[in-house]
Structure formats: structure tokens, C-alpha cells
Design a protein around this motif. Sequence first.
Motif, mmCIF file in Angstrom:
data_model
loop_
_atom_site.group_PDB
_atom_site.id
_atom_site.type_symbol
_atom_site.label_atom_id
_atom_site.label_comp_id
_atom_site.label_asym_id
_atom_site.label_seq_id
_atom_site.Cartn_x
_atom_site.Cartn_y
_atom_site.Cartn_z
ATOM 1 N N ASP A 187 40.728 59.305 -18.623
ATOM 2 C CA ASP A 187 42.028 59.626 -18.025
ATOM 3 C C ASP A 187 43.190 59.446 -19.002
ATOM 4 O OD1 ASP A 187 41.038 60.396 -15.557
ATOM 5 O OD2 ASP A 187 41.021 58.335 -14.815
ATOM 6 N N THR A 188 43.011 59.925 -20.215
ATOM 7 C CA THR A 188 44.043 59.844 -21.243
ATOM 8 C C THR A 188 45.079 60.940 -21.035
ATOM 9 O OG1 THR A 188 42.380 59.006 -22.778
ATOM 10 C CG2 THR A 188 44.397 59.821 -23.744
ATOM 11 N N ASP A 189 46.324 60.621 -21.284
ATOM 12 C CA ASP A 189 47.416 61.593 -21.230
ATOM 13 C C ASP A 189 47.083 62.782 -22.126
ATOM 14 O OD1 ASP A 189 50.172 62.288 -22.916
ATOM 15 O OD2 ASP A 189 50.461 62.147 -20.740
ATOM 16 N N VAL A 190 47.415 63.990 -21.698
ATOM 17 C CA VAL A 190 47.020 65.200 -22.425
ATOM 18 C C VAL A 190 47.629 65.256 -23.834
ATOM 19 C CG1 VAL A 190 48.811 66.826 -21.664
ATOM 20 C CG2 VAL A 190 46.511 67.635 -22.068
ATOM 21 N N ASP A 191 48.852 64.786 -24.031
ATOM 22 C CA ASP A 191 49.448 64.796 -25.367
ATOM 23 C C ASP A 191 48.720 63.831 -26.301
ATOM 24 O OD1 ASP A 191 51.385 66.709 -24.731
ATOM 25 O OD2 ASP A 191 52.780 65.181 -23.995
ATOM 26 N N VAL A 192 48.376 62.670 -25.780
ATOM 27 C CA VAL A 192 47.628 61.684 -26.567
ATOM 28 C C VAL A 192 46.230 62.217 -26.876
ATOM 29 C CG1 VAL A 192 46.652 59.344 -26.532
ATOM 30 C CG2 VAL A 192 48.956 59.754 -25.635
ATOM 31 N N LEU A 193 45.630 62.888 -25.894
ATOM 32 C CA LEU A 193 44.315 63.497 -26.076
ATOM 33 C C LEU A 193 44.337 64.489 -27.234
ATOM 34 C CD1 LEU A 193 41.999 64.849 -23.314
ATOM 35 C CD2 LEU A 193 42.681 66.358 -25.153
ATOM 36 N N GLU A 194 45.348 65.341 -27.282
ATOM 37 C CA GLU A 194 45.454 66.328 -28.355
ATOM 38 C C GLU A 194 45.635 65.656 -29.719
ATOM 39 O OE1 GLU A 194 44.841 69.579 -28.324
ATOM 40 O OE2 GLU A 194 44.371 69.408 -26.204
ATOM 41 N N ASP A 195 46.467 64.628 -29.774
ATOM 42 C CA ASP A 195 46.663 63.885 -31.028
ATOM 43 C C ASP A 195 45.359 63.247 -31.492
ATOM 44 O OD1 ASP A 195 49.327 64.565 -30.944
ATOM 45 O OD2 ASP A 195 50.027 62.563 -30.336
ATOM 46 N N PHE A 196 44.612 62.682 -30.542
ATOM 47 C CA PHE A 196 43.355 62.025 -30.876
ATOM 48 C C PHE A 196 42.352 63.027 -31.437
ATOM 49 C CE2 PHE A 196 39.253 59.990 -29.657
ATOM 50 C CZ PHE A 196 39.409 58.798 -30.360
ATOM 51 N N LYS A 197 42.271 64.214 -30.823
ATOM 52 C CA LYS A 197 41.359 65.246 -31.324
ATOM 53 C C LYS A 197 41.718 65.648 -32.749
ATOM 54 C CE LYS A 197 41.552 68.500 -28.243
ATOM 55 N NZ LYS A 197 41.322 69.607 -27.298
ATOM 56 N N VAL A 198 42.999 65.770 -33.042
ATOM 57 C CA VAL A 198 43.437 66.094 -34.404
ATOM 58 C C VAL A 198 42.984 64.992 -35.365
ATOM 59 C CG1 VAL A 198 45.463 66.301 -35.906
ATOM 60 C CG2 VAL A 198 45.392 67.532 -33.734
ATOM 61 N N CYS A 199 43.160 63.747 -34.969
ATOM 62 C CA CYS A 199 42.806 62.625 -35.846
ATOM 63 C C CYS A 199 41.300 62.518 -36.071
ATOM 64 C CB CYS A 199 43.362 61.321 -35.278
ATOM 65 S SG CYS A 199 45.158 61.240 -35.349
ATOM 66 N N PHE A 239 32.130 56.573 -30.003
ATOM 67 C CA PHE A 239 33.306 56.490 -29.146
ATOM 68 C C PHE A 239 33.148 55.307 -28.200
ATOM 69 C CE2 PHE A 239 32.961 60.886 -30.407
ATOM 70 C CZ PHE A 239 34.272 61.252 -30.667
ATOM 71 N N ASP A 240 34.277 54.674 -27.859
ATOM 72 C CA ASP A 240 34.267 53.539 -26.950
ATOM 73 C C ASP A 240 35.480 53.646 -26.026
ATOM 74 O OD1 ASP A 240 34.257 51.046 -25.676
ATOM 75 O OD2 ASP A 240 33.538 50.023 -27.461
ATOM 76 N N THR A 241 35.263 53.465 -24.729
ATOM 77 C CA THR A 241 36.359 53.524 -23.765
ATOM 78 C C THR A 241 36.544 52.186 -23.053
ATOM 79 O OG1 THR A 241 34.895 54.371 -22.033
ATOM 80 C CG2 THR A 241 36.072 55.999 -23.375
ATOM 81 N N GLU A 242 36.047 51.126 -23.648
ATOM 82 C CA GLU A 242 36.140 49.787 -23.041
ATOM 83 C C GLU A 242 37.587 49.339 -22.855
ATOM 84 O OE1 GLU A 242 34.704 46.354 -21.336
ATOM 85 O OE2 GLU A 242 33.432 47.935 -22.127
#
Length: 115
Positions: free
Chosen positions: A31-43, A63-66
Motif C-alpha cells: 500500500d505504498t503511495d503511487v509517487d513513492v512507488l514510481e520513485d522506488f521503481k526508478v531506484c 524485497f522486504d515489507t516488514e
Amino acid sequence: MKRFCVEFDLKDVEYMTALRLVAGAVCSAADTDVDVLEDFKVCVTESALILKNGGFESVRAEFDTEDGVSVSLEGKGGAAAEGDYELSLALIGALVSKCGISKNKGIIDRVTLKI
């Protein structure tokens, strides 16, 4: 989902796209914010490019979502060599809250990201 691992070949661009899609899916499941999600994919993509430019044949991404979303990307195989990754590191540093770099004999062999 708490922990998820994948390994992809770095030789073909299609696998870089697949790694990017996995990063997006993990963020979406958390449930990550869509803008943060896009930044993470770029990184994640830039981190894989760092390892590819460093001579590695494949990347193992854990990947870890803990506690938020994090990923550790490790280069595997190939002939590790000094690569050009200044721009990628600058971009990553601007987009994630935490970035860890691990080097072996001066060559980046692991990138850890956290959002």
C-alpha cells in the motif's frame, strides 16, 4: 508478504523491465503511495544498472515489507570491474530515504534501498 526474492539476468533489457515490475508489485502490495512507488521503481532499475555496468551477469533482489519497503540488490557472476555510476547514485540518493552501498575491492556489488 514480508520477504520476496527474485534473480534476473542483466544481459537482456526485458529482464530489467521485469525487475521494475516486481518492484512495483511489492510496493503496491505494501500500500505504498503511487509517487513513492514510481520513485522506488526508478531506484531499483538504476541499482540494477549500476551492477550491470560493474560487470555482473545477474542481480539477486531481496524485497522486504516488514518495516516500510526495502530491497537489497546483489550482483552475481561475471567479471566485476569499475563502472560509471555517478549519475545513478545521485538519482538514487535524491529519491529514497536510505541507500546503502557495499563494495568489494572498490567495486559496488550490493545496493540497499529503503522507502
